[in-house]
Scaffold this motif. Structure first.
Motif, PDB file in Angstrom:
ATOM      1  N   ASP A 110      79.575  64.016 112.429  1.00 39.04           N
ATOM      2  CA  ASP A 110      79.491  62.996 113.628  1.00 39.04           C
ATOM      3  C   ASP A 110      78.337  61.980 113.269  1.00 39.04           C
ATOM      4  N   GLY A 111      77.914  62.197 111.803  1.00 37.87           N
ATOM      5  CA  GLY A 111      76.940  61.006 111.544  1.00 37.87           C
ATOM      6  C   GLY A 111      75.415  61.314 111.365  1.00 37.87           C
ATOM      7  N   ALA A 112      75.228  62.742 111.528  1.00 38.96           N
ATOM      8  CA  ALA A 112      73.764  63.236 111.181  1.00 38.96           C
ATOM      9  C   ALA A 112      73.142  62.829 109.960  1.00 38.96           C
ATOM     10  N   PHE A 113      72.104  62.771 109.730  1.00 40.02           N
ATOM     11  CA  PHE A 113      71.348  62.246 108.422  1.00 40.02           C
ATOM     12  C   PHE A 113      70.967  63.697 107.617  1.00 40.02           C
ATOM     13  N   GLY A 114      71.128  64.736 108.664  1.00 43.30           N
ATOM     14  CA  GLY A 114      70.619  66.015 107.878  1.00 43.30           C
ATOM     15  C   GLY A 114      70.319  67.046 108.869  1.00 43.30           C
ATOM     16  N   LEU A 115      69.763  68.158 108.464  1.00 36.37           N
ATOM     17  CA  LEU A 115      69.374  69.029 109.506  1.00 36.37           C
ATOM     18  C   LEU A 115      67.739  69.221 109.702  1.00 36.37           C
ATOM     19  N   SER A 116      67.454  68.916 110.868  1.00 36.94           N
ATOM     20  CA  SER A 116      66.015  69.270 111.086  1.00 36.94           C
ATOM     21  C   SER A 116      65.529  70.701 111.705  1.00 36.94           C
ATOM     22  N   THR A 117      64.391  71.130 111.414  1.00 39.32           N
ATOM     23  CA  THR A 117      64.085  72.495 111.831  1.00 39.32           C
ATOM     24  C   THR A 117      62.696  72.265 112.601  1.00 39.32           C
ATOM     25  N   GLY A 118      62.349  72.999 113.496  1.00 32.36           N
ATOM     26  CA  GLY A 118      61.165  72.974 114.236  1.00 32.36           C
ATOM     27  C   GLY A 118      60.785  74.733 114.602  1.00 32.36           C
ATOM     28  N   LEU A 119      60.469  75.011 113.205  1.00 30.56           N
ATOM     29  CA  LEU A 119      60.152  76.640 112.989  1.00 30.56           C
ATOM     30  C   LEU A 119      58.945  77.011 113.974  1.00 30.56           C
ATOM     31  N   PHE A 120      58.185  76.198 114.331  1.00 32.57           N
ATOM     32  CA  PHE A 120      56.943  76.333 115.158  1.00 32.57           C
ATOM     33  C   PHE A 120      57.540  76.533 116.688  1.00 32.57           C
ATOM     34  N   TYR A 121      58.589  76.071 117.131  1.00 31.12           N
ATOM     35  CA  TYR A 121      59.185  75.981 118.412  1.00 31.12           C
ATOM     36  C   TYR A 121      60.407  77.120 118.482  1.00 31.12           C
ATOM     37  N   THR A 122      60.332  77.689 119.848  1.00 25.50           N
ATOM     38  CA  THR A 122      61.702  78.436 119.893  1.00 25.50           C
ATOM     39  C   THR A 122      62.733  77.770 120.180  1.00 25.50           C
ATOM     40  N   PRO A 123      63.987  78.211 119.637  1.00 23.86           N
ATOM     41  CA  PRO A 123      63.999  79.389 118.891  1.00 23.86           C
ATOM     42  C   PRO A 123      63.853  79.499 117.323  1.00 23.86           C
ATOM     43  N   GLY A 124      63.511  78.114 116.808  1.00 24.02           N
ATOM     44  CA  GLY A 124      63.262  78.052 115.460  1.00 24.02           C
ATOM     45  C   GLY A 124      62.096  79.158 115.011  1.00 24.02           C
ATOM     46  N   ALA A 154      44.857  63.493 116.384  1.00 19.86           N
ATOM     47  CA  ALA A 154      45.379  64.296 117.418  1.00 19.86           C
ATOM     48  C   ALA A 154      46.745  64.622 117.482  1.00 19.86           C
ATOM     49  N   SER A 155      47.224  65.916 117.870  1.00 18.45           N
ATOM     50  CA  SER A 155      48.899  66.080 117.963  1.00 18.45           C
ATOM     51  C   SER A 155      49.461  66.076 119.396  1.00 18.45           C
ATOM     52  N   SER A 156      50.528  66.312 119.692  1.00 19.67           N
ATOM     53  CA  SER A 156      51.078  66.299 120.897  1.00 19.67           C
ATOM     54  C   SER A 156      52.127  67.067 120.866  1.00 19.67           C
ATOM     55  N   THR A 157      52.418  67.908 121.975  1.00 15.32           N
ATOM     56  CA  THR A 157      53.495  68.723 122.056  1.00 15.32           C
ATOM     57  C   THR A 157      53.287  69.577 123.510  1.00 15.32           C
ATOM     58  N   SER A 158      54.060  70.407 123.720  1.00 16.07           N
ATOM     59  CA  SER A 158      53.988  70.979 125.227  1.00 16.07           C
ATOM     60  C   SER A 158      52.679  72.240 125.132  1.00 16.07           C
ATOM     61  N   ILE A 159      52.278  72.167 126.369  1.00 16.80           N
ATOM     62  CA  ILE A 159      51.114  73.273 126.439  1.00 16.80           C
ATOM     63  C   ILE A 159      51.651  74.821 125.991  1.00 16.80           C
ATOM     64  N   ALA A 160      52.840  74.928 126.161  1.00 21.12           N
ATOM     65  CA  ALA A 160      53.372  76.273 126.298  1.00 21.12           C
ATOM     66  C   ALA A 160      53.395  76.468 124.822  1.00 21.12           C
ATOM     67  N   ALA A 161      54.185  75.595 124.156  1.00 23.63           N
ATOM     68  CA  ALA A 161      54.450  75.741 122.539  1.00 23.63           C
ATOM     69  C   ALA A 161      52.964  75.830 121.765  1.00 23.63           C
ATOM     70  N   ALA A 162      51.826  75.052 122.361  1.00 19.22           N
ATOM     71  CA  ALA A 162      50.728  74.996 121.741  1.00 19.22           C
ATOM     72  C   ALA A 162      49.837  76.037 121.701  1.00 19.22           C
ATOM     73  N   LEU A 163      49.873  76.542 122.781  1.00 16.65           N
ATOM     74  CA  LEU A 163      48.816  77.612 123.340  1.00 16.65           C
ATOM     75  C   LEU A 163      49.289  79.148 123.547  1.00 16.65           C
ATOM     76  N   LEU A 164      50.731  79.208 123.887  1.00 13.96           N
ATOM     77  CA  LEU A 164      51.228  80.624 124.196  1.00 13.96           C
ATOM     78  C   LEU A 164      51.920  81.224 122.958  1.00 13.96           C
ATOM     79  N   LYS A 205      54.790  83.100 120.903  1.00 13.15           N
ATOM     80  CA  LYS A 205      56.242  82.605 120.739  1.00 13.15           C
ATOM     81  C   LYS A 205      56.998  83.867 121.526  1.00 13.15           C
ATOM     82  N   TRP A 206      56.360  85.226 121.293  1.00 15.84           N
ATOM     83  CA  TRP A 206      57.287  86.275 121.794  1.00 15.84           C
ATOM     84  C   TRP A 206      57.238  86.119 123.403  1.00 15.84           C
ATOM     85  N   ALA A 207      56.245  85.277 123.844  1.00 16.78           N
ATOM     86  CA  ALA A 207      56.041  84.875 125.500  1.00 16.78           C
ATOM     87  C   ALA A 207      57.115  84.105 125.871  1.00 16.78           C
TER      88      ALA A 207
END
Ligand SMILES: [Zn+2]
Length: 537
Positions: free
Chosen positions: A180-194, A287-297, A299-301
């Motif tokens: 479809d035209g992607a330049f590659g695969l991105s991962t976000g192993l910090f985030y669920t479900p990565g 400073a970074s920016s992301t969701s409160i849940a991803a940053a502070l809670l 992963k299992w939760a």
């Protein structure tokens, strides 16, 4: 004698043509001519003084363009002309259909927006790319396919190993994304479900992308206490997946970890020395920016749906464990040891929280802003639907060390903003001009030529965009003209909705999209496709 007759005849012909006005009616030699500029070609080479002419969407001439005719002439007055900036990490899809002109990006000189980072993209990507094409953007637009989104599509937001059949389906979705035209695969192993994905599974998908010419870009599993392990993992994905790999928005989070960039960059150099194609990108903020849940809670939760998360938070024993982890994150990671260092950037269920810090919100809930109580406030926010946050916990020394590293490109990690809405991270308005103003002119961390290279030819090379990112005849005319003495970021954390200063003109595919004061009516942006794009799909 003969010579004189010929010369006379030439004069006569010239006089006749001029009288007939033929010269005036001839089509202009060029569509756009930018005169008297310092041309910075994007390769890192020193600037040279000259002119640049554009025909159609392409750079037609560079250097000395004498007495050329052109439909539009811009007097550069010695300002710097560079290739338009290519932002390899954006979250532009949140806003590009609402604000197709992407003013906050255009007005800092960005001419190409790349989406699908952090393991997150639409699946499949083709329908979204079609919508972007239909809405007619000012800047060019391209995508990665996200590993997290692919896994979510196949097996949900679940913390378990994939079955062989599920892996087969994921491989197929990655291949479809590439076609479809992607330049590659991105991962976000910090985030669920990565975060639930074993490295081996990522490598399997990386191989599928790499076999079709794709690259891997990763928001790593951990940018704090385990950042070294995460760099090793990112390198391993490239090495065993046989594809180029990139640490995106590289930074070191948490005061206890500051200084670790010495080791992370050493690992990158070692890997390159043995032939692994590793690169880095970065935004110039502490400073970074992301969701409160991803940053502070933990992963299992966060497994499953929002209801699942709320259910865990209402179970006293699980809530206690979640709170413990949140206190740790506030103390040692993105919290920076102080709840005032966590600021809400946007909140759907209570927009008035935007701009407030976690200490204020904790007080608003009737509690003293201790770390324990701030953790309670964070859980309260997540229970009600979550929020995006800004986290002041990145070290300036690491930032500058990473910035000096020759393989680091500049990328915003920002979004297309609606002017005045919410309290977004200022990176969306200022990333590129902040590097030019603060880190080139004021702090002299980088030479101007070197900074521009990291915004242009380096990301173009990374993406395989052979026709962009360098000023040279035959390349696409994506250009930015700016005043190196005046260029600067105006957006701050307190007042983020402020456009960059010092950008004079921005051109995409030969058409002017910004004239120094306002966006023009032109929307020449194109969807850019990766190496395996199959237009018959
Ligand atoms: Zn990210």
């Amino acid at each position: 004698m003969l010579y004189k007759q010929i010369a006379f005849a030439v004069v006569i012909v010239a006089v006749v043509l001029a009288a007939a006005g033929i010269g005036a009616q001839a089509p202009a030699a060029y569509d756009l001519l930018i005169r008297d500029v310092r041309i910075l070609d994007g390769t890192g080479a020193p600037w040279f003084r000259g002119d640049l002419a554009v025909r159609g969407d392409t750079i037609a001439a560079v250097g000395f363009v004498p007495r050329a005719e052109a439909g539009v002439v811009i007097e550069g007055k010695g300002q710097v002309l560079a290739p338009g900036f290519i932002d390899i990490h954006t979250h532009a899809r949140r806003g590009i259909l609402v604000v197709p002109t992407a003013d906050n990006y255009t007005r800092q000189g960005v001419t190409t927006l790349i989406e699908g980072p952090d393991g997150s993209s639409p699946v499949p990507i083709a329908p979204f790319l079609a919508r972007v094409a239909a809405v007619r953007t000012s800047a060019n637009f391209g995508m990665f396919i996200g590993q997290g989104s692919v896994r979510d599509a196949v097996m949900g937001n679940m913390d378990r190993k994939a079955t062989p059949a599920e892996i087969e389906r994921m491989i197929q979705l990655v291949r479809d994304g590439m076609r479809d035209g992607a330049f590659g695969l991105s991962t976000g192993l910090f985030y669920t479900p990565g975060s639930y994905t074993p490295t081996e599974e990522v490598i399997t998908l990386a191989r599928a992308a790499g076999a079709l010419g794709g690259r891997h870009v990763s928001h790593m599993r951990d940018e704090a206490a385990h950042v070294i392990d995460s760099v090793r993992e990112t390198i391993r994905i490239g090495e065993e997946g046989s594809l180029p790999t990139q640490i995106t928005h590289h930074k070191i989070i948490g005061t206890a970890n500051w200084g670790k960039s010495v080791e992370t960059l050493r690992l990158v150099e070692e890997a390159r020395a043995r032939g692994v194609d590793v690169t880095v990108d970065q935004y110039p903020y502490t400073a970074s920016s992301t969701s409160i849940a991803a940053a502070l809670l933990p992963k299992w939760a966060l497994e499953g749906s929002q209801q699942d998360v709320v259910k865990r938070l209402s179970d006293p024993e699980q809530r206690r464990r979640i709170k413990q982890a949140a206190v740790n994150a506030l103390k040692n990671e993105r919290g920076g040891g102080d709840p005032t260092r966590v600021v809400i950037s946007s909140c759907r269920w209570d927009p008035s929280l935007a701009g407030k810090n976690l200490a204020e919100i904790t007080r608003g809930l009737g509690m003293e802003p201790t770390l324990e109580n701030a953790a309670e406030a964070a859980m309260h926010i997540v229970e009600r639907g979550g929020a995006q946050g800004i986290f002041h916990a990145v070290g300036e020394e690491d930032l500058q060390r990473i910035l000096r590293f020759p393989l680091t490109m500049i990328a915003s990690d920002g979004e297309v903003t609606v002017f005045g809405k919410d309290a977004p991270h200022p990176r969306s308005y200022g990333t590129f001009v902040r590097v030019l103003g603060v880190y080139v002119r004021d702090k002299q961390v980088l030479r101007l030529e070197e900074a521009v290279r990291r915004m242009t030819s380096l990301p173009a090379m990374r993406l395989g965009l052979a026709g962009r990112g360098i000023i040279r005849p035959g390349m696409k005319a994506d250009l930015v003209l700016f005043d190196p003495q005046r260029v600067r970021d105006m957006a701050t954390f307190e007042n983020p909705h402020q456009y960059a200063e010092g950008i004079a003109w921005v051109v995409v595919n030969g058409q002017i999209i910004f004239d120094g004061k306002a966006m023009t009516a032109a929307r020449p942006g194109r969807v850019l496709y990766g190496p395996a794009h199959d237009s018959s799909r």
